[in-house]
Each structure stands twice: as structure tokens, then as C-alpha cells.
Design a protein around this motif. Structure first.
Motif, PDB file in Angstrom:
ATOM      1  N   ASP A  51     -35.987 -80.163   5.513  1.00  0.00           N
ATOM      2  CA  ASP A  51     -36.059 -79.114   6.525  1.00  0.00           C
ATOM      3  C   ASP A  51     -35.502 -79.632   7.841  1.00  0.00           C
ATOM      4  O   ASP A  51     -35.713 -80.790   8.208  1.00  0.00           O
ATOM      5  CB  ASP A  51     -37.503 -78.665   6.736  1.00  0.00           C
ATOM      6  CG  ASP A  51     -37.991 -77.730   5.637  1.00  0.00           C
ATOM      7  OD1 ASP A  51     -37.164 -77.025   5.041  1.00  0.00           O
ATOM      8  OD2 ASP A  51     -39.198 -77.699   5.384  1.00  0.00           O
ATOM      9  N   CYS A  95     -37.687 -72.090   4.079  1.00  0.00           N
ATOM     10  CA  CYS A  95     -38.065 -73.434   4.502  1.00  0.00           C
ATOM     11  C   CYS A  95     -39.504 -73.678   4.073  1.00  0.00           C
ATOM     12  O   CYS A  95     -40.249 -72.745   3.793  1.00  0.00           O
ATOM     13  CB  CYS A  95     -37.991 -73.572   6.025  1.00  0.00           C
ATOM     14  SG  CYS A  95     -36.371 -73.266   6.708  1.00  0.00           S
ATOM     15  N   GLN A 103     -41.078 -70.790   9.538  1.00  0.00           N
ATOM     16  CA  GLN A 103     -39.639 -70.638   9.431  1.00  0.00           C
ATOM     17  C   GLN A 103     -39.093 -69.869  10.628  1.00  0.00           C
ATOM     18  O   GLN A 103     -39.617 -68.821  10.981  1.00  0.00           O
ATOM     19  CB  GLN A 103     -39.318 -69.899   8.133  1.00  0.00           C
ATOM     20  CG  GLN A 103     -37.848 -69.687   7.904  1.00  0.00           C
ATOM     21  CD  GLN A 103     -37.595 -69.149   6.520  1.00  0.00           C
ATOM     22  OE1 GLN A 103     -37.901 -69.795   5.546  1.00  0.00           O
ATOM     23  NE2 GLN A 103     -37.022 -67.959   6.438  1.00  0.00           N
TER      24      GLN A 103
END
Length: 174
Positions: A51, A95, A103
Motif C-alpha cells: 500500500d 487497499c 482508502q
């Protein structure tokens, strides 16, 4: 002999490229490096799923996920998720989110604007291939969404990167 090492959970873009970027084009590598000062990459047990987060882990207000709750909490944004499979780079539709991370709205915008096909990567992760045709859009959009770093952070980084050169009165002898 087998090397045992503990996988780093938070890495820089440079480290990401050294681990996974051998098959990326020079343009893709250079554009990813544009995120270096502002971002870090985080991962769990899967080393190839990362991420994108702001390097200062800035928190933003978010509505509580508890039903009926009016209290707001703060969470850090994940600005996207990168997955590398068989040397190819993908930007995913989701994510990793938890009680500390949410996210960013920019993820859907980027993902939906990419023209490449949806690819089922690992488990239920869906991504679109990142290449020379879309890397500029991805990075430019991330740079608009991900805030600049603070002056304090820049000062710390200057000290870390250049501090020894400045502080050391002696030149090294080769």
C-alpha cells in the motif's frame, strides 16, 4: 545455505524497485521514484502486495464505522496498492483497510481511469497493469492527492542525508 531474514513491513520506493523493479521499464522506475520523498510502502505477510501511504502518516477525519455512532475518528490514507506478479506491476482496485487506515477516494478515480483489463491477481485482489502508457497519469494523480511533506520532515531528511558531510570537518582520504 538458506538466508533467514525478517521481511521489512515498511519500505521506500527505492527499496521496492530494488526488490521488484528489474522487469519495469526505465520510465516506470523513474516515475515511481517521483513518489519517493512523500510516500512509503507498507505490506503484511505478502511481500509483493504494498500500500502507498504518506511518509508522515497524516491522519484524516473519518466517520465512525459503528452503527448509530456520531463520533468521528481519524485514520491514515492509503493512496493506492501496488502488486507485482511475475515481474509485472499492477495498481489494484482496493487497499488494505483497518481501524487505522482507510482508502483514499483517489484510488477509485485512478483505477477506473485505467484502460487496461481487470486482472485477478491473488485471492480476491483485482488490478490493472501499470506500464508506460499509464504511469504518468497514475503518478501525476497521486502527487496531486498525496500532500507535500512538512518543513520539519524536510529538515530531518536533510540532516539524515547530508548531516555527516556538513558536520564532519575532515575529508575522507582515499
Amino acid at each position: 545455505m538458506r538466508k533467514n531474514y525478517k521481511m521489512k513491513k515498511t519500505i521506500s520506493m527505492k527499496r521496492f524497485l530494488s526488490e521488484f523493479g528489474q522487469d519495469f521499464s526505465d520510465n516506470v522506475k523513474n516515475r515511481l521514484l517521483d513518489l519517493e520523498i512523500r510516500s512509503v510502502l507498507t505490506r503484511d505477510d505478502n511481500s509483493n502486495i504494498l500500500d502507498i501511504k504518506h511518509v508522515e502518516h497524516t491522519k484524516y477525519p473519518c466517520p465512525s464505522t459503528l452503527e448509530g455512532a456520531t463520533k468521528k475518528s481519524e485514520k491514515e490514507y492509503a493512496y493506492g496498492q501496488l502488486v507485482v506478479v511475475d515481474g509485472s506491476l499492477y495498481f489494484t482496485d482496493k487497499c488494505f483497510e483497518n481501524e487505522e487506515v482507510m482508502q483514499s477516494p483517489i484510488v477509485d478515480s485512478i483505477y477506473n481511469s485505467l484502460n487496461s483489463e481487470d486482472t485477478l491477481l491473488e485471492g480476491d485482489i483485482t488490478g490493472k497493469k501499470v506500464d508506460d502508457s499509464n504511469i504518468d497519469y497514475i503518478i501525476d494523480t497521486l502527487l496531486k492527492a498525496c500532500p507535500q511533506v512538512s518543513k520539519e520532515y524536510m529538515e530531518i531528511m536533510k540532516d539524515i542525508l547530508f548531516g555527516e558531510e556538513i558536520k564532519s570537518p575532515h575529508k575522507s582520504i582515499s
